[in-house]
Design an enzyme around this catalytic site. Structure first.
Site: not given
Lengths: 469, 339
Positions: A203, A272
């Site tokens: 990322e 998450h």
């Protein structure tokens, strides 16, 4: 003219130091880079290097002297061709600068007066409510088609990629896999692998790469599989994308979109399930958008791609499969910075964004049954916030309930409270109520997860309290 | 030989002698290196007078690296580095005045005084910063390479980082993508032996030029104190990159004479070590000896260059003090592009 050597500052905070030792004596030749002397502060011993060439004409401050103020002349250098007689001409008056030397700071301040000190302090918050120009969206709704949020996002990207060759999409599984949540379905087939790029799971790397490409004028759409993983990349979103326009004096901006699902999905627990709206909304230089409906998603994503600034586009996984009417016209683009009154009402204002707009609408239906007419504002953009729409609504209803999925502390609701204090204080008939996710990491257990997230009943309860019912 | 430890590749010209360099080019390198040296000395002086604030990382000692690499680049190639960036800007052709005025935080600076020493840019000169986060420039520069390839403009991205940044994870994320997608990027590791106060031996396992080996990125060590060796290596590998062969790593063995930033007492190394590098390996002195010894220039010519450089630096320092501070209204500009 002899050159003055001044007592240097070794740090921005140093005001004086000890001249510990001279390494050159009067008469010695010096060239640039030669160490002239050593000075000491309470923290360190440092060397004073010559910047100019010449010969030490006179030492003005003997070694061992304590508390020598920064910028005091400590020696005089004779230039090529000068002899000691030049010293008497030049003198050693501290205020007389040598020809190649910089003028002392005090002189400089007089020469270039500080405009900052002279002027009134600049405002830190906008004085009045702000809003983008009104949306002309209504005319587009004459002809609509039912689409899921997922399809609307895909269509927005495809249309903008057809329109502008510089737009490309990159991220994990966006190409061959067709998107981890199938948002990029079909894009690889239409645009090919040059413009639809599968990245490694990396990322910070691909976010930084995208920002670098945007500096050169490309318009990347960087998909994060979810915004939870963008925490790895947040340095580039903020330090590189948001700040470079300012740091470059306007030369170089970052026309980039960071998009992906944000907030809680279902049963994926703490790492998450997190809302990043207030994180990104905190930062000048970013725009932060969070759509609810499929029409929002399409119109706002198109606007985000066309925007010359970095836009953080916070989607919601649970909404991906929900269907809404979406205008067919490809020129349907929604303005960033403009909220939408989804339901007009007169008794209480409810603000929400993303999936919470649906909850707020459901709550308004419940409230209507009890005779409370709620106005629901879909914020659409978190930054810049459409404060005019919110303030004008509260001027009418005199009550505000802020709804968000994220944590309450320093959240969007906190900003709403500040906004009301600053711009609508006299209009409030009840304290602002915050409905937010509980101040806990997201639990996995189904019952606990439900308790941690705002429910329609929580909004109904808060609105009733605001109405003293 | 330009670079040691070469690996055979089709672009290899191992046995080819270093290309003859004209007197004109040599004098250009001398002037560029001297300009950086004198500029940095002046910046150090202005810092000492309190005219430059915050952090100020000087490039003195490392001049051969950026001058040699720049000599191998073409119009349209892009350059990005971290915060020890004044030398890179001057080498890219940015004006000394604008750089110095940025250091003093004035409106005449490249960023209107809003960026400072660590954050300066010039779109015109293809200099993309000036970045303050160690390692952050590496994916950004890889993105510039991505853009060169995407736009098919034939450009190469020169990405500089230090021996400190080379341990950041995002550097390897960048190596991976650059190799995977054969991006036109030259990674230049400026190994000046110390990441702030931590020596390479204490911070970095293995050899730095081999850090791309797992990704199949060729990597070589170059004597970064000799501008001709740097130029020869950069020439060879920039061409290789421009031909579409993907990234290359060049580790430049160099040295900074000054502290990490201005307030660094440099207790982590001996004075003798610094003095030895200065007296035996100084890039400017070495080139000067070559210029004089090889009959490329006489003392008068070099003095003329000295005077020219000194005038530029003096002018930049004057400009940097005369240029006004930014107007308070500048606080609120350049946050977003108006739409």
């Amino acid at each position: 003219m002899p050159i003055e050597v001044l007592m240097p500052a070794l740090s921005p905070t140093m005001t004086e130091g000890k001249l510990a030792k001279w390494l050159k004596k009067e008469g010695d030749a010096v060239k640039s880079g030669d160490v002239l002397a050593e000075i000491e502060t309470d923290k360190a011993t440092m060397e004073v290097e010559a910047v100019d060439e010449g010969r030490v004409g006179r030492i003005l401050v003997p070694e061992g002297t304590d508390n020598v103020a920064v910028n005091t002349p400590i020696a005089m250098l004779l230039e090529e061709g000068e002899d000691e007689s030049a010293l008497s001409k030049g003198g050693n008056a501290p205020a007389t600068p040598g020809p190649t030397n910089a003028v002392p700071a005090s002189e400089e301040t007089k020469a270039a007066p500080s405009a900052v000190q002279a002027a009134a302090p600049a405002p830190t918050v906008p004085a009045a409510p702000v809003s983008a120009p009104d949306s002309d969206e209504d005319k587009f709704f004459a002809k609509t088609v039912k689409k899921t949020v997922r399809e609307a996002l895909r269509d927005a990207m495809a249309e903008e990629m057809r329109r502008d060759e510089k737009v490309f999409v990159m991220g994990e599984e966006v190409a061959q896999y067709q998107g981890a949540y199938k948002v990029t379905q079909g894009l690889l087939q239409e645009f090919g692998e040059r413009r639809v790029i599968d990245t490694p799971i990396t990322e910070i790397g691909f976010a930084g790469l995208g920002v670098g490409a945007s500096f050169k004028g490309l318009k990347p759409i960087v998909e994060f599989m979810t915004f939870n993983f963008a925490m790895q990349a947040i340095d580039h979103i903020i330090n590189s994308a948001a700040k470079t326009l300012y740091m470059s004096g306007g030369q170089m901006g970052s026309p980039i979109v960071f998009r992906g699902p944000n907030g809680a999905a279902a049963r994926v627990a703490a790492q998450h399930s997190q809302c990043y709206a207030s994180w990104y909304a905190h930062c000048p230089g970013l725009k932060v958008v969070s759509p609810w409906s499929a029409a929002d998603a399409k119109g706002l994503l198109k606007a985000a791609i066309r925007d010359p600034n970095p836009v953080v586009f916070l989607e919601n996984e649970i909404l991906y499969g929900q269907s809404f009417e979406v205008p067919e016209d490809e020129e349907f683009v929604l303005p960033i910075g403009k909220a939408k009154i989804e339901r007009a009402g007169k008794d209480v204002t409810i603000t929400a964004f993303s999936i919470m707009v649906g909850h707020a609408m459901a709550a308004a239906e419940e409230l209507a049954k009890e005779g409370i007419d709620a106005e629901v504002i879909n914020l659409r953009t978190i930054r810049p916030l459409d404060t005019a729409t919110i303030v004008n609504s509260v001027k009418k209803t005199n009550r505000l309930v802020s709804v968000e999925e994220g944590w309450p502390f320093a959240g969007i609701g906190s900003e709403m409270c500040a906004l009301m204090m600053e711009q609508a204080f006299d209009y409030l008939d009840a304290p602002v109520a915050r409905v937010a996710g509980l101040d806990v990491p997201m639990p996995y257990a189904a019952n606990l997860e439900k308790l941690a997230l705002p429910q329609v009943a929580d909004i109904v309860k808060a609105a009733k309290q605001a109405c003293y019912r | 030989m330009a670079a040691s430890r070469r690996r055979p590749t089709k672009a290899q010209t191992d046995t080819a002698p270093a290309q003859a360099v004209s007197s004109e080019e040599l004098l250009h390198y001398y002037r560029e290196m001297l300009l950086i040296r004198r500029f940095e000395e002046k910046a150090g002086q202005l810092y000492g007078m309190g005219l430059i604030g915050g952090f100020c990382h000087l490039y003195i000692g490392q001049e051969a690296v950026v001058v040699g690499v720049q000599a191998a680049l073409k119009q349209g190639d892009t350059v990005i580095t971290s915060y020890r960036d004044h030398g890179h800007m001057l080498a890219c052709g940015m004006e000394a005045k604008g750089v110095m005025a940025e250091l003093t935080g004035r409106i005449g600076g490249y960023s209107k005084g809003k960026g400072g020493s660590m954050h300066m840019f010039s779109r015109e000169k293809n200099f993309y910063g000036g970045h303050g986060i160690v390692g952050g420039q590496v994916p950004l520069g890889t993105g510039l390479a991505f853009a060169h390839k995407y736009l098919n403009d034939g450009g190469v991205s020169a990405v500089y980082c230090g021996d400190g940044a080379i341990n950041q994870g995002q550097v390897y994320e960048s190596f991976n993508m650059a190799a995977l997608w054969k991006l036109p990027v030259l990674f230049v590791i400026e190994n000046n032996k110390y990441a702030m106060g931590t020596s390479q031996e204490r911070a970095s396992a293995g050899e730095l030029h081999q850090r791309g080996a797992a990704y199949g990125i060729p990597g070589y060590q170059v004597n970064g104190m000799d501008v001709l060796e740097v130029k020869a290596a950069a020439d060879q590998w920039v061409n290789y990159i421009r031909e579409g062969n993907g990234p290359v790593i060049l580790e430049m063995k160099t040295y900074r004479y000054r502290g990490h930033s201005m307030s660094d007492p440099a207790k982590y190394r001996t004075k003798e070590e610094v003095e030895k590098m200065r007296s035996e390996s100084d890039p400017i002195d070495q080139l000067k000896a070559k210029l004089l010894g090889g009959g490329h220039a006489d003392e008068d010519k070099l003095k003329e260059i000295d005077r020219e450089v000194k005038a530029i630096v003096t002018e930049s320092a004057e400009f940097a003090q005369q240029s006004p501070e930014p107007d308070p209204s500048e606080l609120w500009t350049d946050i977003l592009v108006e739409t």
